[in-house]
Every structure is written in structure tokens, then in C-alpha cells.
Design a protein around this motif. Structure first.
Motif: not given
Length: 308
Positions: A272-280, A285-290, A293-294, A306-308
Motif C-alpha cells: 500500500l505504501d509503495r502504490l500510494a507513493a508511485d500512484k500506480a 482480484y477481490h475488489l469490487p468489479m472491475p 483503481g488507485r 476506484p477509477d471511473a
């Protein structure tokens, strides 16, 4: 530290019965596509799971957990996580990350074949299957009703650590009683592709543009995959981050689904720390379809955007 799971085979039987109660409902194939440079991601639905809340998070403050879920308008006695299989078209490759549950795990899952058909994809077109790990909802869709591999022309890729764990004859003896079927099912399926498997290590480029990221803890060799080459990188996270509220607001809470709960917590917090910093971007797999997001930081932890 491997934590004994406080459950029994009865828990899994009741879980299956709860899912069977929904099995008569029509489940339409669901898919979402988005471009990433010259490549294209399509998230395909394999249906969803039905999990008792006490099985998924047995060792967290139950009052706080239920209050958080209730405030978000979610049920407080069970979870019904989506199962999102990521497909990547890149150059001459058609890649699946995991293959869903197949027909013998849970009636509400195992819908990948319908979703592939709705997307106009034949199983024989798949060139590569890349596994995040060997749990049933990610692996058991490898074979059809006749115990034949579904993806006849594909090469298969799995972490060497994960492969060793699930193919070791001793694994079934060290698994908790309720999960012994996981080991038996994984071993029988992986044996069918033993001559077509590519084993990799963290940091390897599994196929062009797809980097293996060590996210062990959920299972000994659980791997996420950073897909490069399309502008912002996209992380196919598997089960390293699995709930849109709990995993983000309380990444320090142990998950009952993790083989090594302590490592699972450390992996989740670092990721989570890496993804928040990199904005990747992320596909869970189990997050709400699809599942796309970020990760954003909050005052106390993180949130899934979630991405629009």
C-alpha cells in the motif's frame, strides 16, 4: 508464523450451502476493458464468493469491524467478494492472470468460461496463464469437467516457491483440516501442466513487460505483477490486497485467509505504501468489479479510489 485457522470442515460446508442458496440466480458475464498504451486490459468476472465474516476476519475487533461495514452499507455477517480475472492483450500474447474457480469450488464462482465467450475469446487463443497463487478460486478453473486443461495452447507461469509448496506431497499434512482440499486440488491440477510450467523468482520478467513482485504471506509464494510499457504501470495484485475497506483502513488487521498472517500484514502495508507513493494503478482480484483503481493515503491509513 503460520496461524492455525479457527474453523472446521463444517465451516466450509455451511459456506458452500450459503452459496448454493444463491446458485439459482442468473449471473450475467461481466467484463470491463481499458487501454494501457498499445496493450489492453480486460477484467473478466468469474462470479463471486460467499464467505462468513467470522471465517474471513476471526481475529480482529468484531464490534469495530461490523460498525465499519454497516457504515458503508455492507452486510455484517458475510462477505461476497467479486472474483476478477485479468486478461492482457499485448503484442502477439493473450495473457490471463489466474483462471478462476472452475465448477467444483463454489456455485457462485466458476463463471470465467461464460465471460470469455462474452468477450469473444476462445480458450485456445490464450497464449499464457500467469498464476498469482494456488488457492482454489484462482487455480481450479485450470481444468474442465473432464479433467482436461482448459487452455490447451497456453504456457503456464508460477512462482517457484508457490509451485514447490502446492506440489510437495507433505503440504496436505501440514494444512489446517478445513483447507486440506486446497492442497489436494492444487496438486492434482498442477500435475497436469508439469511439462508446460515456467517457474520464476521475484523480480523476473515473466513475459515481456510483466514483472513479478514478491507479495508472499497470503500463500508462501504469492506474487503480484507489475505491467509496464503503457504509461502508468498497472499492478495485478491478486489477493495481496483483498477488501476495499478493511485492507485499506486497517491493513494491520490479520486476515483469516492468509497462510502467514504476520507476513501478510507486512506485505500489505509495504505494498500500500509503495502504490500510494508511485500512484500506480491496481487491479485487485477481490475488489469490487472491475477491481481497478488507485491507493490514496489518508490521515490514518489508506483508501481505495476506484477509477471511473
Amino acid at each position: 508464523m503460520r496461524r492455525p485457522i479457527k474453523s472446521s470442515r463444517r465451516d466450509f460446508l455451511s459456506l458452500g450451502l450459503a452459496a448454493a442458496g444463491m446458485a439459482g440466480l442468473p449471473l450475467m458475464p461481466v467484463r470491463r476493458s481499458f487501454a494501457a498504451g498499445a496493450a489492453e486490459f480486460t477484467v473478466l468476472s468469474d462470479g463471486h464468493l460467499m464467505l462468513p465474516l467470522g471465517f474471513s476476519y476471526p481475529d480482529v475487533p468484531q464490534d469495530e469491524l461490523k460498525a465499519m461495514l454497516a457504515a458503508a452499507g455492507q452486510p455484517v455477517d458475510s462477505l461476497a467478494p467479486d472474483c476478477n480475472v485479468t486478461m492482457l492483450r499485448s503484442g502477439d500474447r493473450l495473457i490471463l492472470f489466474d483462471v478462476g474457480a472452475g465448477g467444483n469450488f463454489m456455485p457462485t464462482a466458476g463463471k470465467l468460461a461464460d465471460s470469455l465467450a462474452a468477450a469473444g475469446v476462445e480458450p485456445d487463443e490464450v497464449t499464457d496463464v500467469i498464476f498469482t497463487h494456488g488457492h482454489p478460486d484462482h487455480l481450479w478453473g485450470l481444468i474442465d469437467d473432464f479433467d482436461e486443461p482448459v487452455f490447451a495452447n497456453a504456457g503456464f507461469h508460477m512462482s517457484a516457491v508457490e509451485w514447490q509448496f502446492w506440489t510437495d506431497p507433505e503440504t496436505v499434512n501440514v494444512m489446517e483440516e478445513a483447507r486440506k482440499t486446497f492442497a489436494v486440488g492444487a496438486a492434482s491440477r498442477l500435475a497436469l501442466i508439469a511439462d508446460r510450467i515456467n517457474l520464476f523468482a521475484p523480480g523476473d520478467e515473466v513475459v515481456a513487460g510483466v514483472e513479478a513482485v514478491d507479495t508472499a504471506g497470503h500463500t508462501p509464494g504469492h506474487t503480484s505483477f507489475m505491467v509496464h510499457g503503457g504509461g502508468d504501470p498497472v499492478l495485478v495484485a491478486g489477493d495481496a490486497i483483498s477488501h476495499p475497506l478493511i485492507s485499506f483502513e486497517h491493513p494491520e488487521w490479520p486476515s483469516g485467509a492468509d497462510q502467514d498472517t504476520g507476513m501478510g500484514i507486512r506485505t500489505r502495508m509495504a505494498l500500500l505504501d509503495r502504490l500510494a507513493a508511485d500512484k500506480a494503478a491496481i487491479i485487485g482480484y477481490h475488489l469490487p468489479m472491475p477491481g481497478q483503481g488507485r491507493v490514496e493515503r489518508t490521515d490514518s491509513a489508506y483508501r481505495f479510489a476506484p477509477d471511473a
